[in-house]
Every structure is written in C-alpha cells, then in structure tokens.
Motif scaffolding. Structure first.
Motif, mmCIF file in Angstrom:
data_model
loop_
_atom_site.group_PDB
_atom_site.id
_atom_site.type_symbol
_atom_site.label_atom_id
_atom_site.label_comp_id
_atom_site.label_asym_id
_atom_site.label_seq_id
_atom_site.Cartn_x
_atom_site.Cartn_y
_atom_site.Cartn_z
ATOM 1 N N THR A 1 0.688 -1.585 0.070
ATOM 2 C CA THR A 1 0.343 0.152 0.134
ATOM 3 C C THR A 1 0.678 1.127 -0.056
ATOM 4 N N ILE A 2 0.776 2.395 -0.867
ATOM 5 C CA ILE A 2 1.349 3.681 -0.670
ATOM 6 C C ILE A 2 0.498 4.494 -0.294
ATOM 7 N N LEU A 3 0.667 5.125 0.578
ATOM 8 C CA LEU A 3 0.361 5.959 0.534
ATOM 9 C C LEU A 3 0.895 7.616 0.784
ATOM 10 N N MET A 4 1.975 7.881 0.979
ATOM 11 C CA MET A 4 2.383 9.224 0.322
ATOM 12 C C MET A 4 2.626 10.235 0.167
ATOM 13 N N GLY A 5 2.802 11.834 -0.351
ATOM 14 C CA GLY A 5 2.824 12.561 -0.887
ATOM 15 C C GLY A 5 2.846 14.220 -0.007
ATOM 16 N N ALA A 6 2.182 13.669 0.894
ATOM 17 C CA ALA A 6 1.704 14.668 1.531
ATOM 18 C C ALA A 6 2.729 15.655 1.902
ATOM 19 N N ASN A 7 4.029 14.681 2.540
ATOM 20 C CA ASN A 7 4.728 15.568 2.971
ATOM 21 C C ASN A 7 6.021 16.266 1.491
ATOM 22 N N ASP A 8 6.057 15.915 0.164
ATOM 23 C CA ASP A 8 5.715 16.572 -0.655
ATOM 24 C C ASP A 8 5.891 17.647 -1.038
ATOM 25 N N LEU A 9 4.236 17.762 -0.372
ATOM 26 C CA LEU A 9 3.334 19.012 -0.040
ATOM 27 C C LEU A 9 3.318 20.157 0.855
ATOM 28 N N CYS A 10 3.857 19.400 1.967
ATOM 29 C CA CYS A 10 4.340 20.184 3.231
ATOM 30 C C CYS A 10 5.193 20.646 3.866
ATOM 31 N N LEU B 1 0.752 -7.003 -5.520
ATOM 32 C CA LEU B 1 -0.427 -6.337 -5.738
ATOM 33 C C LEU B 1 0.209 -4.887 -5.366
ATOM 34 N N VAL B 2 -0.119 -3.724 -6.114
ATOM 35 C CA VAL B 2 0.055 -2.804 -5.171
ATOM 36 C C VAL B 2 -1.340 -1.626 -4.810
ATOM 37 N N PHE B 3 -1.524 -1.393 -3.833
ATOM 38 C CA PHE B 3 -2.573 -0.001 -4.062
ATOM 39 C C PHE B 3 -2.034 0.703 -3.292
ATOM 40 N N VAL B 4 -2.801 2.281 -3.962
ATOM 41 C CA VAL B 4 -2.172 3.182 -4.230
ATOM 42 C C VAL B 4 -3.280 3.734 -4.041
ATOM 43 N N ALA B 5 -3.146 4.725 -2.628
ATOM 44 C CA ALA B 5 -4.042 6.011 -1.926
ATOM 45 C C ALA B 5 -4.117 7.312 -2.410
ATOM 46 N N SER B 6 -5.160 8.428 -2.978
ATOM 47 C CA SER B 6 -4.437 9.305 -3.185
ATOM 48 C C SER B 6 -3.767 10.548 -2.157
ATOM 49 N N VAL B 7 -3.551 11.548 -2.418
ATOM 50 C CA VAL B 7 -2.725 12.060 -1.371
ATOM 51 C C VAL B 7 -3.919 13.163 -0.527
ATOM 52 N N PRO B 8 -4.221 13.214 0.916
ATOM 53 C CA PRO B 8 -5.000 13.860 0.736
ATOM 54 C C PRO B 8 -5.345 15.461 0.365
ATOM 55 N N ASN B 9 -6.414 16.119 0.712
ATOM 56 C CA ASN B 9 -6.949 16.977 0.722
ATOM 57 C C ASN B 9 -5.811 17.799 1.387
ATOM 58 N N VAL B 10 -4.931 18.589 1.909
ATOM 59 C CA VAL B 10 -4.116 19.205 2.745
ATOM 60 C C VAL B 10 -4.666 20.299 2.989
ATOM 61 N N VAL C 1 -12.003 3.789 4.084
ATOM 62 C CA VAL C 1 -11.831 4.871 2.305
ATOM 63 C C VAL C 1 -11.200 3.777 1.821
ATOM 64 N N THR C 2 -9.974 3.896 2.077
ATOM 65 C CA THR C 2 -8.614 2.830 1.474
ATOM 66 C C THR C 2 -9.125 1.475 1.094
ATOM 67 N N TRP C 3 -10.175 1.160 2.035
ATOM 68 C CA TRP C 3 -9.845 -1.047 2.064
ATOM 69 C C TRP C 3 -11.580 -0.543 0.852
ATOM 70 N N ALA C 4 -12.462 0.292 0.932
ATOM 71 C CA ALA C 4 -13.495 0.923 0.005
ATOM 72 C C ALA C 4 -12.939 0.407 -1.620
ATOM 73 N N ALA C 5 -11.835 1.111 -1.336
ATOM 74 C CA ALA C 5 -11.104 1.430 -2.793
ATOM 75 C C ALA C 5 -10.383 0.483 -3.245
ATOM 76 N N SER C 6 -10.371 -0.351 -2.306
ATOM 77 C CA SER C 6 -8.940 -1.023 -2.274
ATOM 78 C C SER C 6 -9.135 -2.232 -3.602
ATOM 79 N N TRP C 7 -8.255 -3.127 -3.627
ATOM 80 C CA TRP C 7 -8.725 -4.508 -4.918
ATOM 81 C C TRP C 7 -9.780 -5.131 -4.076
ATOM 82 N N TRP C 8 -9.777 -5.319 -2.341
ATOM 83 C CA TRP C 8 -11.197 -6.208 -1.518
ATOM 84 C C TRP C 8 -12.512 -5.618 -1.445
ATOM 85 N N ALA C 9 -12.499 -4.150 -2.531
ATOM 86 C CA ALA C 9 -13.768 -3.620 -2.099
ATOM 87 C C ALA C 9 -14.709 -4.835 -2.531
ATOM 88 N N ALA C 10 -15.893 -4.602 -1.974
ATOM 89 C CA ALA C 10 -17.205 -5.429 -2.172
ATOM 90 C C ALA C 10 -18.257 -4.910 -3.440
#
Length: 175
Positions: free
Chosen positions: A20-29, A61-70, A166-175
């Motif tokens: 799982t990749i949840l990164m990027g906020a520190n690139d903004l902040c 398998l790679v799941f990429v979460a979007s960068v949160p709206n800082v 939120v990420t589970w619902a968008a993941s590979w295993w979402a219903a």
C-alpha cells in the motif's frame, strides 16, 4: 516520495505480495511553497518505485491511495488560535499553513496536491498490478475531530479509522 524507491526495494527483497502506498503529503507540506517537491521529481520517484516493485520475481499487488486534501486543514483550523500556534511553533506544513502565506501561495499548494494525484493515477495505470483509489482519499472531507489535537496535521484515531475505511472501499478487495 524520496524514500519510496528504497522502501520498494526492501519490499521486493522480502517477497512482499501486497504493498500500500499512501505518500505525498510531505512533498507538499514543506517549509515554503518554493521548497515543495516538483511534479517532475515526484513523477520520477514514483515511476522508479513502481518499476522497482515490478522488477522482482513476484510482482506484488500495489494499492495507491491519493494524497489527502491538505488544504482541508486550512479550511478547518484557520481561525483556531491553538492550531495556528502549533503550526507556527512546530513549523508544520508552512507551504500551506503559515499565517503569512497569501491565498495565491495556498492555491499553489492545492494545485500541486491535484497534480500529484494526477501523477499517481497516470503512473499506476501503466501496471496491471497497480490500483489507484480514484481520488477517494483526496475527496474524503475529514472533520476537525478526525485530526490530531496535538499537531493539527496528522489524523487522530478516528481519522485513521476513516482513512482505513475509505482506502479499503477502493482497494483490491472492495465489495
């Protein structure tokens, strides 16, 4: 994102099957708008990360979460004196949260946030083993109670639970 390629190499060496990749906020902040990671650098580092993850004998398998709206932090706490004091004293996300910033500077951070998410979507789409969240994390409108009262930046316990949902619902295993 700078450390992501190294982390990807460790995941490959350990035979990871899911990443799982949840990164990027520190690139903004960062300390200022001018010190934010450039879109080209962000793209290059993320592209290298995905290439590394796909270089091993087992391709996770790679799941990429979007960068949160800082920018949402600014919306929620810009009139909160305690948050302002913490942000200034601790130097948290001064590219966005510095009280001396202009609306133009804050808009630049917001734009870069969207650009980073576009990069994540585009680069992830190049791999069949990569799934982007479709901006689910970015579009999630977190509440003040879902932000830590210690730094007014990181998610609180309920915020972490919300991100997980939120990420589970968008993941590979979402219903």
């Amino acid at each position: 994102m700078a450390d992501a390629p190294g982390q990807a190499a460790r995941a490959v060496s350990q035979g990871a099957q899911y990443v799982t990749i949840l990164m990027g906020a520190n690139d903004l902040c960062t300390s200022s708008v001018s010190s934010m990671t450039s879109v080209d650098t962000f793209r290059s580092q993320f592209r290298q990360t995905l290439a590394t993850l796909n270089s091993g004998t087992t391709r996770p398998l790679v799941f990429v979460a979007s960068v949160p709206n800082v920018y949402r932090l600014w919306e929620l706490f810009r009139y909160n004196l305690t948050a302002q004091t913490v942000w200034a004293t601790a130097g948290i996300c001064q590219s966005l949260l510095s009280l001396s910033n202009t609306s133009t500077q804050r808009s630049a951070v917001r734009t870069r946030n969207v650009e980073f998410n576009t990069v994540l979507a585009q680069e992830c789409a190049a791999y069949a083993t990569c799934k982007f969240d479709g901006n689910a994390v970015y579009n999630y409108s977190f509440s003040a109670g879902q932000v830590s009262g210690l730094d007014y930046f990181h998610p609180s316990l309920s915020g972490q639970a919300a991100i997980a949902s939120v990420t589970w619902a968008a993941s590979w295993w979402a219903a």
